[in-house]
Design an enzyme around this catalytic site. Structure first.
Site, PDB file in Angstrom:
ATOM      1  N   LYS A  28      -6.790   4.213  -1.161  1.00 52.98           N
ATOM      2  CA  LYS A  28      -5.812   3.668  -1.286  1.00 52.98           C
ATOM      3  C   LYS A  28      -5.747   2.400  -1.904  1.00 52.98           C
ATOM      4  O   LYS A  28      -4.679   2.619  -2.736  1.00 52.98           O
ATOM      5  CB  LYS A  28      -5.754   3.845   0.215  1.00 52.98           C
ATOM      6  CG  LYS A  28      -4.128   2.813   0.411  1.00 52.98           C
ATOM      7  CD  LYS A  28      -3.535   3.186   1.703  1.00 52.98           C
ATOM      8  CE  LYS A  28      -3.200   2.218   2.815  1.00 52.98           C
ATOM      9  NZ  LYS A  28      -3.210   1.486   3.194  1.00 52.98           N
ATOM     10  N   SER A  29      -6.325   1.699  -1.707  1.00 54.25           N
ATOM     11  CA  SER A  29      -6.957   0.305  -2.403  1.00 54.25           C
ATOM     12  C   SER A  29      -7.214   0.684  -3.737  1.00 54.25           C
ATOM     13  O   SER A  29      -6.352  -0.010  -5.044  1.00 54.25           O
ATOM     14  CB  SER A  29      -8.272  -0.265  -1.608  1.00 54.25           C
ATOM     15  OG  SER A  29      -8.271  -0.499  -0.715  1.00 54.25           O
ATOM     16  N   ARG A 128       5.062  -8.821   8.412  1.00 59.48           N
ATOM     17  CA  ARG A 128       4.113  -9.870   8.374  1.00 59.48           C
ATOM     18  C   ARG A 128       3.912 -10.555   7.726  1.00 59.48           C
ATOM     19  O   ARG A 128       4.357 -10.545   6.818  1.00 59.48           O
ATOM     20  CB  ARG A 128       3.198  -7.980   7.961  1.00 59.48           C
ATOM     21  CG  ARG A 128       2.206  -6.806   8.747  1.00 59.48           C
ATOM     22  CD  ARG A 128       2.370  -6.191   7.964  1.00 59.48           C
ATOM     23  NE  ARG A 128       0.989  -6.329   7.812  1.00 59.48           N
ATOM     24  CZ  ARG A 128       0.186  -5.827   6.932  1.00 59.48           C
ATOM     25  NH1 ARG A 128       0.386  -4.381   6.326  1.00 59.48           N
ATOM     26  NH2 ARG A 128      -0.825  -6.308   6.197  1.00 59.48           N
ATOM     27  N   SER A 173      -9.350 -12.056   2.947  1.00 58.77           N
ATOM     28  CA  SER A 173      -8.484 -10.979   3.245  1.00 58.77           C
ATOM     29  C   SER A 173      -9.030 -10.658   0.782  1.00 58.77           C
ATOM     30  O   SER A 173      -8.794 -11.586   0.199  1.00 58.77           O
ATOM     31  CB  SER A 173      -6.977 -11.727   3.105  1.00 58.77           C
ATOM     32  OG  SER A 173      -6.230 -10.891   2.551  1.00 58.77           O
ATOM     33  N   GLN A 175      -6.815  -8.912  -0.360  1.00 59.85           N
ATOM     34  CA  GLN A 175      -5.191  -9.372  -0.695  1.00 59.85           C
ATOM     35  C   GLN A 175      -5.342 -10.176  -1.127  1.00 59.85           C
ATOM     36  O   GLN A 175      -4.108 -10.044  -2.248  1.00 59.85           O
ATOM     37  CB  GLN A 175      -4.244  -7.854   0.583  1.00 59.85           C
ATOM     38  CG  GLN A 175      -3.928  -7.217   0.764  1.00 59.85           C
ATOM     39  CD  GLN A 175      -3.165  -6.402   2.141  1.00 59.85           C
ATOM     40  OE1 GLN A 175      -2.795  -7.339   2.398  1.00 59.85           O
ATOM     41  NE2 GLN A 175      -3.655  -5.783   3.148  1.00 59.85           N
ATOM     42  N   ASP A 326     -10.356  -1.947   8.693  1.00 62.96           N
ATOM     43  CA  ASP A 326      -9.269  -0.735   8.843  1.00 62.96           C
ATOM     44  C   ASP A 326      -9.950  -0.181  10.087  1.00 62.96           C
ATOM     45  O   ASP A 326      -9.165   0.873  10.323  1.00 62.96           O
ATOM     46  CB  ASP A 326      -9.195  -0.099   7.674  1.00 62.96           C
ATOM     47  CG  ASP A 326      -7.694  -0.765   6.620  1.00 62.96           C
ATOM     48  OD1 ASP A 326      -7.030  -1.999   7.649  1.00 62.96           O
ATOM     49  OD2 ASP A 326      -8.057  -0.710   5.859  1.00 62.96           O
ATOM     50  N   LYS A 353      -2.393  -6.278  10.511  1.00 61.17           N
ATOM     51  CA  LYS A 353      -2.063  -5.117  10.201  1.00 61.17           C
ATOM     52  C   LYS A 353      -0.719  -4.853  10.472  1.00 61.17           C
ATOM     53  O   LYS A 353       0.326  -5.643  10.450  1.00 61.17           O
ATOM     54  CB  LYS A 353      -3.331  -4.333  10.622  1.00 61.17           C
ATOM     55  CG  LYS A 353      -4.862  -5.481  10.127  1.00 61.17           C
ATOM     56  CD  LYS A 353      -5.339  -5.536   8.626  1.00 61.17           C
ATOM     57  CE  LYS A 353      -6.167  -6.436   8.635  1.00 61.17           C
ATOM     58  NZ  LYS A 353      -6.393  -5.885   7.139  1.00 61.17           N
ATOM     59  N   ARG A 406      -3.101   3.968  11.402  1.00 59.39           N
ATOM     60  CA  ARG A 406      -3.745   4.081  11.404  1.00 59.39           C
ATOM     61  C   ARG A 406      -4.080   3.863  13.622  1.00 59.39           C
ATOM     62  O   ARG A 406      -5.239   4.515  13.828  1.00 59.39           O
ATOM     63  CB  ARG A 406      -5.316   2.870  11.199  1.00 59.39           C
ATOM     64  CG  ARG A 406      -5.415   3.127   9.596  1.00 59.39           C
ATOM     65  CD  ARG A 406      -6.111   1.800   8.959  1.00 59.39           C
ATOM     66  NE  ARG A 406      -5.940   2.157   7.995  1.00 59.39           N
ATOM     67  CZ  ARG A 406      -6.176   2.817   6.780  1.00 59.39           C
ATOM     68  NH1 ARG A 406      -6.989   3.592   6.662  1.00 59.39           N
ATOM     69  NH2 ARG A 406      -5.711   2.646   5.396  1.00 59.39           N
TER      70      ARG A 406
HETATM   71  C1  S3P Z   1      -6.512  -4.374   1.502  1.00 64.08           C
HETATM   72  C2  S3P Z   1      -7.676  -5.192   2.194  1.00 64.08           C
HETATM   73  C3  S3P Z   1      -7.379  -5.551   3.420  1.00 64.08           C
HETATM   74  C4  S3P Z   1      -7.363  -4.195   4.127  1.00 64.08           C
HETATM   75  C5  S3P Z   1      -5.810  -2.999   3.656  1.00 64.08           C
HETATM   76  C6  S3P Z   1      -6.518  -2.570   1.654  1.00 64.08           C
HETATM   77  C7  S3P Z   1      -7.217  -4.303   0.072  1.00 64.08           C
HETATM   78  O1  S3P Z   1      -5.953  -6.096   3.653  1.00 64.08           O
HETATM   79  O2  S3P Z   1      -6.727  -4.237   5.520  1.00 64.08           O
HETATM   80  O3  S3P Z   1      -5.819  -2.025   4.346  1.00 64.08           O
HETATM   81  O4  S3P Z   1      -6.691  -2.820  -0.519  1.00 64.08           O
HETATM   82  O5  S3P Z   1      -7.348  -5.145  -0.655  1.00 64.08           O
HETATM   83  P1  S3P Z   1      -6.618  -7.812   3.987  1.00 64.08           P
HETATM   84  O6  S3P Z   1      -7.165  -8.479   2.608  1.00 64.08           O
HETATM   85  O7  S3P Z   1      -5.482  -8.550   4.376  1.00 64.08           O
HETATM   86  O8  S3P Z   1      -7.701  -7.789   4.700  1.00 64.08           O
END
Ligand code: S3P
Length: 455
Positions: A28-29, A128, A173, A175, A326, A353, A406
């Site tokens: 997914k990422s 969120r 994080s 993200q 995750d 999350k 999840r």
């Molecule tokens: C992700 C980072 C993680 C993860 C999410 C995907 C990403 O989140 O939990 O499912 O693709 O960068 P956080 O950055 O909030 O930890």
């Protein structure tokens, strides 16, 4: 998004020897980032193995709304990108549904543009926190209009010329790190991100692959400094997306817990920033053979041969959390069947999350007879080897998924090994990350019914 309007429950029943070979859908990422960077880069990007979950498709639609041309031909997604700095103002709000990664990274990608973009999402995403991304964007000169507490809907307007910053990411994080780096692409000069605790590094790797000028230094204490030169040229790439280790976790734990199982899971991304669950399960005594290790598209991938195992509880080192963030819901399920206690600490990020995962997991475990303690940032689970007595404690005991894919998948895995059935209140949300989950699991021999509660 229709989630919330039409919940479809599902019930998992005790199953026997899961067997077969499966290929997990794309990560997914990496899939989100492929659409974003492909849409931004000049020229053509071809993506194979893209995860076609609702979350990723929302990112694709957002990139189309900002001018990228995206089509699918056979099994390949073809993107004709605009060129760095050339995204177009979206005419309507960008709807990211349930996707935290999609919305937070795109806020970074487009926030520094001197036009308005509005971001919306479903009920889960609208709860969120977005401040973690909006704060560094404000420092870069971006105007932010947001609901109280920096929640969606959010409208951003970038300055004529964004300000490069040096930003120390305050929580573990990927993200946040990624949003700042992506904002740096449309910013003159050098944008620096300091990452005290390493998180998944797909953004850094993929930016370098698309031709961005980027350097990463790691000091003796493991603190990483990532420096990106803004306003450079990005060129389209061919991408093969490896299988998602976070999706892998569900058939993997199911195969460990259901007696007599032997399942081969092919093409799993083995990037060390993502493999904390495999390390932990091996330490708990799991029989997981990592075979056919190879490189693909700049990442390590392998196949996993998983056999049913008797697990032992353990204390999971808190510093491992970013590499399995995750995976805690399904680890808690594995722990419910392990001998002794499993202690999970350093879980503060689980509270923000798709749901408050710490609370949702603890409540779901209790409703299914598992003895556990929920701390502020920790979870302790005392397992029952063999799963005797586990499963719905009352006929109407249902796990509330809170729009969290999840939570739904983790508890369905529980029901395959528990003595009594396990019911989740919704299974439609699984399509955000793993649309193939039900068919894949039932193909291995799992007994899961959709649309009705346990009798
Ligand atoms: C992700 C980072 C993680 C993860 C999410 C995907 C990403 O989140 O939990 O499912 O693709 O960068 P956080 O950055 O909030 O930890």
């Amino acid at each position: 998004m229709t989630h919330g309007a039409s919940l479809t429950p599902a019930v998992a029943h005790k199953s026997e020897n899961l067997t077969g070979t499966v290929r997990i859908p794309g990560d997914k990422s990496i899939s989100h980032r492929s659409f974003m960077l492909g849409g931004l880069a000049s020229g053509r990007t071809r993506i194979r193995g893209l995860l076609e979950g609702e979350d990723v498709l929302a990112t694709g639609r957002a990139m189309q709304a900002m001018g990228a041309h995206i089509v699918k031909e056979d099994d390949t997604w073809i993107i004709d990108g605009l060129g760095n700095g050339l995204l177009l103002e979206p005419e309507a709000p960008l709807d990211f549904g349930n996707a935290g990664t999609g919305v937070r990274l795109t806020m970074g990608l487009v926030g520094t543009y001197a036009f308005e973009a509005t971001f919306i999402g479903d009920a889960s995403l609208s709860r969120r926190p977005m401040g973690r991304v909006l704060d560094p964007l404000r420092l870069m000169g971006v105007q932010v209009k947001a609901e109280a507490g920096d929640r969606l809907p959010v409208t951003l307007r970038g300055p004529d010329l964004a300000i490069p910053i040096s930003y120390r990411v305050p929580m573990a994080s990927a993200q946040v790190k990624s949003a700042v780096l992506l904002a740096g692409l449309n910013t003159p000069g050098t944008t620096t991100v300091i990452e005290p605790v390493m998180t998944r590094d797909h953004t850094e790797k993929m930016l370098a692959g698309f031709g961005a000028e980027l350097s990463v230094e790691t000091d003796a204490g493991g603190v990483r400094t990532i420096m990106l030169s803004g306003q450079g040229k990005l060129a389209g790439q061919d991408i093969d997306v490896p299988g998602d280790p976070s999706s892998t976790a569900f058939p993997l734990v199911a195969a460990l817990l259901v007696p007599g199982s032997r399942v081969t899971i092919e093409n799993v991304l083995m990037n060390p920033t993502r493999t904390g669950l495999i390390t932990t399960l091996l330490e708990m005594g799991a029989d997981i053979k990592i075979v056919n290790q190879r490189g693909a598209g700049g990442e390590d991938v392998a196949d996993l041969v998983v056999s049913a195992s008797e697990l032992k509880g353990m204390t999971v080192p808190p510093e491992r959390a970013p590499s399995m963030i995750d995976e805690y819901p399904v680890l808690a399920i594995a722990a419910s069947f392990a001998e002794g206690e499993t202690v999970m600490e350093g879980l503060e990020e689980l509270r923000v999350k798709e749901s408050d995962r710490l609370a949702a997991v603890a409540e779901g475990l209790r409703r299914n007879g598992v003895d556990c303690d929920e701390g502020k940032t920790s979870l302790r689970v005392r397992g029952v080897p063999g799963g005797r007595g586990l499963g719905a404690v009352a006929e109407d005991a249902v796990v509330e998924t809170h729009l969290d894919h999840r939570i739904a998948m983790a508890f369905l895995v529980m029901g395959l090994a528990a003595e009594k059935p396990v019911t989740v209140d919704d299974s439609t949300i699984i399509a955000t990350s793993f649309p193939e989950f039900m068919d894949m699991m039932t193909g291995l021999g799992a007994i899961i019914e959709r649309g009705r509660k346990a009798a």
